[in-house]
Design a protein around this motif. Sequence first.
Motif, PDB file in Angstrom:
ATOM      1  N   LEU A 137       0.801  -1.218   0.000  1.00 22.57           N
ATOM      2  CA  LEU A 137       0.000   0.000   0.000  1.00 22.57           C
ATOM      3  C   LEU A 137       0.844   1.283   0.000  1.00 22.57           C
ATOM      4  O   LEU A 137       0.544   2.209  -0.761  1.00 22.57           O
ATOM      5  CB  LEU A 137      -0.972  -0.002   1.186  1.00 22.57           C
ATOM      6  CG  LEU A 137      -2.024   1.119   1.168  1.00 22.57           C
ATOM      7  CD1 LEU A 137      -2.828   1.100  -0.117  1.00 22.57           C
ATOM      8  CD2 LEU A 137      -2.942   0.991   2.383  1.00 22.57           C
ATOM      9  N   PRO A 138       1.905   1.388   0.802  1.00 28.90           N
ATOM     10  CA  PRO A 138       2.705   2.622   0.751  1.00 28.90           C
ATOM     11  C   PRO A 138       3.292   2.891  -0.642  1.00 28.90           C
ATOM     12  O   PRO A 138       3.309   4.041  -1.100  1.00 28.90           O
ATOM     13  CB  PRO A 138       3.813   2.370   1.779  1.00 28.90           C
ATOM     14  CG  PRO A 138       3.220   1.384   2.733  1.00 28.90           C
ATOM     15  CD  PRO A 138       2.368   0.497   1.889  1.00 28.90           C
ATOM     16  N   SER A 139       3.759   1.846  -1.310  1.00 27.51           N
ATOM     17  CA  SER A 139       4.332   2.025  -2.646  1.00 27.51           C
ATOM     18  C   SER A 139       3.262   2.404  -3.663  1.00 27.51           C
ATOM     19  O   SER A 139       3.467   3.286  -4.514  1.00 27.51           O
ATOM     20  CB  SER A 139       5.048   0.752  -3.090  1.00 27.51           C
ATOM     21  OG  SER A 139       6.119   0.454  -2.234  1.00 27.51           O
ATOM     22  N   MET A 140       2.109   1.745  -3.583  1.00 25.26           N
ATOM     23  CA  MET A 140       1.027   2.081  -4.501  1.00 25.26           C
ATOM     24  C   MET A 140       0.528   3.500  -4.262  1.00 25.26           C
ATOM     25  O   MET A 140       0.192   4.217  -5.207  1.00 25.26           O
ATOM     26  CB  MET A 140      -0.121   1.076  -4.355  1.00 25.26           C
ATOM     27  CG  MET A 140       0.187  -0.308  -4.911  1.00 25.26           C
ATOM     28  SD  MET A 140       0.483  -0.292  -6.709  1.00 25.26           S
ATOM     29  CE  MET A 140      -1.158   0.099  -7.323  1.00 25.26           C
ATOM     30  N   ARG A 141       0.495   3.913  -3.001  1.00 23.67           N
ATOM     31  CA  ARG A 141       0.080   5.286  -2.699  1.00 23.67           C
ATOM     32  C   ARG A 141       1.106   6.287  -3.231  1.00 23.67           C
ATOM     33  O   ARG A 141       0.744   7.367  -3.707  1.00 23.67           O
ATOM     34  CB  ARG A 141      -0.096   5.456  -1.188  1.00 23.67           C
ATOM     35  CG  ARG A 141      -0.461   6.854  -0.735  1.00 23.67           C
ATOM     36  CD  ARG A 141      -1.728   7.371  -1.399  1.00 23.67           C
ATOM     37  NE  ARG A 141      -2.911   6.644  -0.993  1.00 23.67           N
ATOM     38  CZ  ARG A 141      -4.058   6.651  -1.660  1.00 23.67           C
ATOM     39  NH1 ARG A 141      -4.150   7.333  -2.799  1.00 23.67           N
ATOM     40  NH2 ARG A 141      -5.114   5.960  -1.242  1.00 23.67           N
ATOM     41  N   ALA A 142       2.374   5.924  -3.203  1.00 23.02           N
ATOM     42  CA  ALA A 142       3.406   6.799  -3.766  1.00 23.02           C
ATOM     43  C   ALA A 142       3.265   6.902  -5.284  1.00 23.02           C
ATOM     44  O   ALA A 142       3.504   7.965  -5.873  1.00 23.02           O
ATOM     45  CB  ALA A 142       4.789   6.277  -3.398  1.00 23.02           C
ATOM     46  N   LEU A 143       2.864   5.808  -5.922  1.00 21.20           N
ATOM     47  CA  LEU A 143       2.675   5.813  -7.369  1.00 21.20           C
ATOM     48  C   LEU A 143       1.424   6.587  -7.765  1.00 21.20           C
ATOM     49  O   LEU A 143       1.412   7.299  -8.779  1.00 21.20           O
ATOM     50  CB  LEU A 143       2.558   4.373  -7.894  1.00 21.20           C
ATOM     51  CG  LEU A 143       3.823   3.516  -7.850  1.00 21.20           C
ATOM     52  CD1 LEU A 143       3.491   2.065  -8.160  1.00 21.20           C
ATOM     53  CD2 LEU A 143       4.870   4.038  -8.826  1.00 21.20           C
ATOM     54  N   PHE A 144       0.369   6.444  -6.968  1.00 18.25           N
ATOM     55  CA  PHE A 144      -0.919   7.075  -7.266  1.00 18.25           C
ATOM     56  C   PHE A 144      -1.407   7.846  -6.042  1.00 18.25           C
ATOM     57  O   PHE A 144      -2.281   7.379  -5.306  1.00 18.25           O
ATOM     58  CB  PHE A 144      -1.952   6.009  -7.661  1.00 18.25           C
ATOM     59  CG  PHE A 144      -1.563   5.187  -8.859  1.00 18.25           C
ATOM     60  CD1 PHE A 144      -1.755   5.669 -10.148  1.00 18.25           C
ATOM     61  CD2 PHE A 144      -1.005   3.920  -8.703  1.00 18.25           C
ATOM     62  CE1 PHE A 144      -1.398   4.909 -11.252  1.00 18.25           C
ATOM     63  CE2 PHE A 144      -0.647   3.157  -9.804  1.00 18.25           C
ATOM     64  CZ  PHE A 144      -0.838   3.656 -11.087  1.00 18.25           C
ATOM     65  N   LYS A 182      -3.350  10.328  -5.398  1.00 17.54           N
ATOM     66  CA  LYS A 182      -4.739  10.775  -5.248  1.00 17.54           C
ATOM     67  C   LYS A 182      -5.765   9.714  -5.625  1.00 17.54           C
ATOM     68  O   LYS A 182      -6.964   9.993  -5.695  1.00 17.54           O
ATOM     69  CB  LYS A 182      -4.964  12.031  -6.093  1.00 17.54           C
ATOM     70  CG  LYS A 182      -4.100  13.213  -5.664  1.00 17.54           C
ATOM     71  CD  LYS A 182      -4.369  14.430  -6.535  1.00 17.54           C
ATOM     72  CE  LYS A 182      -3.499  15.614  -6.108  1.00 17.54           C
ATOM     73  NZ  LYS A 182      -3.735  16.812  -6.962  1.00 17.54           N
ATOM     74  N   ALA A 183      -5.320   8.490  -5.851  1.00 21.01           N
ATOM     75  CA  ALA A 183      -6.240   7.428  -6.263  1.00 21.01           C
ATOM     76  C   ALA A 183      -7.101   6.957  -5.092  1.00 21.01           C
ATOM     77  O   ALA A 183      -6.658   6.980  -3.942  1.00 21.01           O
ATOM     78  CB  ALA A 183      -5.451   6.246  -6.824  1.00 21.01           C
ATOM     79  N   PRO A 184      -8.332   6.516  -5.360  1.00 16.84           N
ATOM     80  CA  PRO A 184      -9.150   5.923  -4.304  1.00 16.84           C
ATOM     81  C   PRO A 184      -8.435   4.702  -3.718  1.00 16.84           C
ATOM     82  O   PRO A 184      -7.849   3.903  -4.461  1.00 16.84           O
ATOM     83  CB  PRO A 184     -10.430   5.509  -5.032  1.00 16.84           C
ATOM     84  CG  PRO A 184     -10.470   6.381  -6.250  1.00 16.84           C
ATOM     85  CD  PRO A 184      -9.043   6.581  -6.648  1.00 16.84           C
ATOM     86  N   GLU A 185      -8.486   4.549  -2.411  1.00 19.69           N
ATOM     87  CA  GLU A 185      -7.779   3.439  -1.778  1.00 19.69           C
ATOM     88  C   GLU A 185      -8.285   2.087  -2.256  1.00 19.69           C
ATOM     89  O   GLU A 185      -7.522   1.123  -2.353  1.00 19.69           O
ATOM     90  CB  GLU A 185      -7.897   3.526  -0.251  1.00 19.69           C
ATOM     91  CG  GLU A 185      -7.022   2.509   0.465  1.00 19.69           C
ATOM     92  CD  GLU A 185      -6.647   2.936   1.864  1.00 19.69           C
ATOM     93  OE1 GLU A 185      -6.621   2.048   2.733  1.00 19.69           O
ATOM     94  OE2 GLU A 185      -6.392   4.127   2.079  1.00 19.69           O
ATOM     95  N   LYS A 213      -5.954  -1.059  -3.350  1.00 24.31           N
ATOM     96  CA  LYS A 213      -6.082  -2.355  -2.677  1.00 24.31           C
ATOM     97  C   LYS A 213      -6.438  -3.454  -3.678  1.00 24.31           C
ATOM     98  O   LYS A 213      -6.039  -4.605  -3.498  1.00 24.31           O
ATOM     99  CB  LYS A 213      -7.124  -2.273  -1.567  1.00 24.31           C
ATOM    100  CG  LYS A 213      -6.680  -1.441  -0.363  1.00 24.31           C
ATOM    101  CD  LYS A 213      -7.635  -1.584   0.799  1.00 24.31           C
ATOM    102  CE  LYS A 213      -7.576  -2.988   1.394  1.00 24.31           C
ATOM    103  NZ  LYS A 213      -8.428  -3.123   2.593  1.00 24.31           N
ATOM    104  N   ASP A 214      -7.182  -3.098  -4.716  1.00 22.62           N
ATOM    105  CA  ASP A 214      -7.542  -4.100  -5.716  1.00 22.62           C
ATOM    106  C   ASP A 214      -6.296  -4.655  -6.393  1.00 22.62           C
ATOM    107  O   ASP A 214      -6.178  -5.872  -6.585  1.00 22.62           O
ATOM    108  CB  ASP A 214      -8.486  -3.488  -6.750  1.00 22.62           C
ATOM    109  CG  ASP A 214      -9.087  -4.544  -7.666  1.00 22.62           C
ATOM    110  OD1 ASP A 214      -9.717  -5.486  -7.153  1.00 22.62           O
ATOM    111  OD2 ASP A 214      -8.920  -4.432  -8.902  1.00 22.62           O
ATOM    112  N   PHE A 215      -5.358  -3.776  -6.750  1.00 25.45           N
ATOM    113  CA  PHE A 215      -4.110  -4.243  -7.363  1.00 25.45           C
ATOM    114  C   PHE A 215      -3.278  -5.062  -6.373  1.00 25.45           C
ATOM    115  O   PHE A 215      -2.685  -6.080  -6.753  1.00 25.45           O
ATOM    116  CB  PHE A 215      -3.291  -3.052  -7.873  1.00 25.45           C
ATOM    117  CG  PHE A 215      -3.782  -2.480  -9.165  1.00 25.45           C
ATOM    118  CD1 PHE A 215      -3.442  -3.070 -10.372  1.00 25.45           C
ATOM    119  CD2 PHE A 215      -4.599  -1.361  -9.181  1.00 25.45           C
ATOM    120  CE1 PHE A 215      -3.889  -2.549 -11.578  1.00 25.45           C
ATOM    121  CE2 PHE A 215      -5.054  -0.830 -10.374  1.00 25.45           C
ATOM    122  CZ  PHE A 215      -4.709  -1.419 -11.573  1.00 25.45           C
TER     123      PHE A 215
END
Length: 302
Positions: free
Chosen positions: A7-14, A16-19, A23-25
Amino acid sequence: MTIRLDLPSMRALFPKAPEAVLKDFIDKQDSILGPAGINHTRNRLKFFFANIEHEVDGFTIKNLTENINYTAARMAAVWPNRFENADAVRAKYGTKSGWQKRAFDDIYGNRMGNRPGSDDGSRFIGRGGPQITGRDGYAKVGALAKLPLEDKPEIAAKYDNQAAVSAAFWTWKKMNAKADTGDFIGCVRLWNGGTNGLADRRARMAGNEAIINRLPGSPPTSTPGKDVIDAATEKERRAIAAGGGGCVVGGAAEGVKQTGVASESSLPKFVTYPLIATGVCIVLVAAVLIIKKRKDIFKNWY
């Protein structure tokens, strides 16, 4: 082991994306991304996420769906070959409510599997991470994702379907091979039929590189397998087969002459020699490209 998303890495990539999208990815990285081979290498992930990020502006566009509420001026700018100016757009579609829908039905009708004289053009607009477009696209991505997208195109934009539709689109377009050889322009061309937004896509990939490089994990095999190399060199291997065929035809004609056996299929020298030379050139060029691609594949397999 594959490259692992968290999650931290995905949040860094995106940022402003919906959580729920992130989480789906993460939740489906083994069941969906893994079988598609997307998380087998960092290069594949870089190509994958950079293009998705561009298409939906980091998963921030409303409803993850293409906005068709164009102005007449915008429509004329997007399709200059169709419309000389905004007045030409207004003359054809009017200004009453819903004119954009009529325009999209007309412009996209009888293309990408859309039926002429139907509402397919405005129904099968860009949706989801890859911005699937056209009835054919929805049908093919839906079949791979095991989702009824042709009957219910709106579900391509659901947050909990983003891993599935994005991976299915990637698989449909055979983009692993482009990522494996480092052919980003080739990947973009497969994605949208041209190089629209190339500079932005490259900039997003550059911004994501450090994040993806830090992800834990490694490719499932220490070196790329034969299937990986074959997929990336399919075009060149076909060219060698075709070029070799030309050499055989030319050689066969020469053989007829040497043995003295007459044949209706024998070719004159001015046809035979150029045919052989062309075949040899095709084989040599394709062989060089295969060697180069193999080298690139090994370099990107990390």
